[in-house]
Write a protein that holds these residues in place. Structure first.
Motif, PDB file in Angstrom:
ATOM      1  N   THR A 191      -8.591   7.782  -6.402  1.00 36.02           N
ATOM      2  CA  THR A 191      -7.188   7.510  -6.694  1.00 36.02           C
ATOM      3  C   THR A 191      -7.116   6.234  -7.515  1.00 36.02           C
ATOM      4  OG1 THR A 191      -6.484   8.557  -4.639  1.00 36.02           O
ATOM      5  CG2 THR A 191      -4.901   7.085  -5.702  1.00 36.02           C
ATOM      6  N   ASP A 199       0.836  -1.204   0.000  1.00 37.91           N
ATOM      7  CA  ASP A 199       0.000   0.000   0.000  1.00 37.91           C
ATOM      8  C   ASP A 199       0.869   1.251   0.000  1.00 37.91           C
ATOM      9  OD1 ASP A 199      -2.485   1.484   0.191  1.00 37.91           O
ATOM     10  OD2 ASP A 199      -1.877   1.896   2.272  1.00 37.91           O
ATOM     11  N   GLU A 200       1.950   1.218   0.726  1.00 37.49           N
ATOM     12  CA  GLU A 200       2.861   2.378   0.754  1.00 37.49           C
ATOM     13  C   GLU A 200       3.482   2.599  -0.624  1.00 37.49           C
ATOM     14  OE1 GLU A 200       4.624   5.703   2.232  1.00 37.49           O
ATOM     15  OE2 GLU A 200       3.070   4.486   3.170  1.00 37.49           O
ATOM     16  N   ARG A 234       0.908   4.462  -2.567  1.00 34.87           N
ATOM     17  CA  ARG A 234       0.784   5.856  -2.125  1.00 34.87           C
ATOM     18  C   ARG A 234       1.971   6.714  -2.562  1.00 34.87           C
ATOM     19  NH1 ARG A 234      -3.376   6.403   1.758  1.00 34.87           N
ATOM     20  NH2 ARG A 234      -4.089   4.395   2.517  1.00 34.87           N
TER      21      ARG A 234
END
Length: 174
Positions: free
Chosen positions: A103, A37-38, A41
């Motif tokens: 997003t 997930d990072e 992002r």
């Protein structure tokens, strides 16, 4: 005062260790999804040509919620319609027609944010990390309190070994 334990001491210890180790492994899995997930992002921003392609980049668009239930949402993003699975809390139908920020990563919606609506699409690393983290904590708590509590009860209720005062002394017979 204490009743006999549900499990023997050996079994209670084994259940406690197994639950705690499994919970720890699940928390490790959640950490891997959090790292994925990072990466989403912090992925580079897409160019206009890459926005709806499987390129490893992200882009945030203005969109509109066209339909919503507790487990599904319809989104209109720049003239393209998406139906995504997601856990939507509150009253989802109240969000229909509302503007949101969507997003996109690799051409697919991953996160939706609005004034009173925020969710990660099911199957994304963020939603998976949350699920695995929840399962890991549940197993850890079950191991510590369920199995650990049974270990304590088993220790408190086990029969005590007593030695007679004359046993083992020279000149006495047992």
């Amino acid at each position: 005062m204490w009743e006999a334990p549900f499990l023997s001491l050996r079994k209670a210890c084994a259940v406690t260790v197994l639950a705690c180790v499994t919970g720890g492994v699940l928390l490790g899995v959640a950490g891997r999804f959090s790292a994925a997930d990072e990466r989403i992002r912090t992925a580079p921003l897409c160019t206009a040509e890459q926005a709806f392609t499987p390129a490893r980049c992200r882009f945030t668009f203005d969109g509109t919620v066209t339909d919503a239930t507790g487990s599904r949402a319809g989104l209109d993003v720049w003239g393209r319609h998406y139906t995504v699975d997601a856990m939507i809390k509150g009253s989802p139908e109240a969000h229909v027609g509302k503007a949101v920020r969507v997003t996109m990563y690799r051409g697919e919606p991953v996160r939706v944010e609005g004034p009173s609506l925020v969710f990660d699409v099911d199957g994304t690393p963020a939603s998976r990390a949350d699920s695995w983290r929840d399962y890991g904590y549940i197993l850890l708590l079950a191991g510590v309190f369920g199995g650990g509590g049974n270990v304590v009860v088993a220790l408190l209720t086990r029969p005590r070994k007593t030695r007679s005062k004359s046993a083992g002394q020279p000149g006495t017979q047992a």
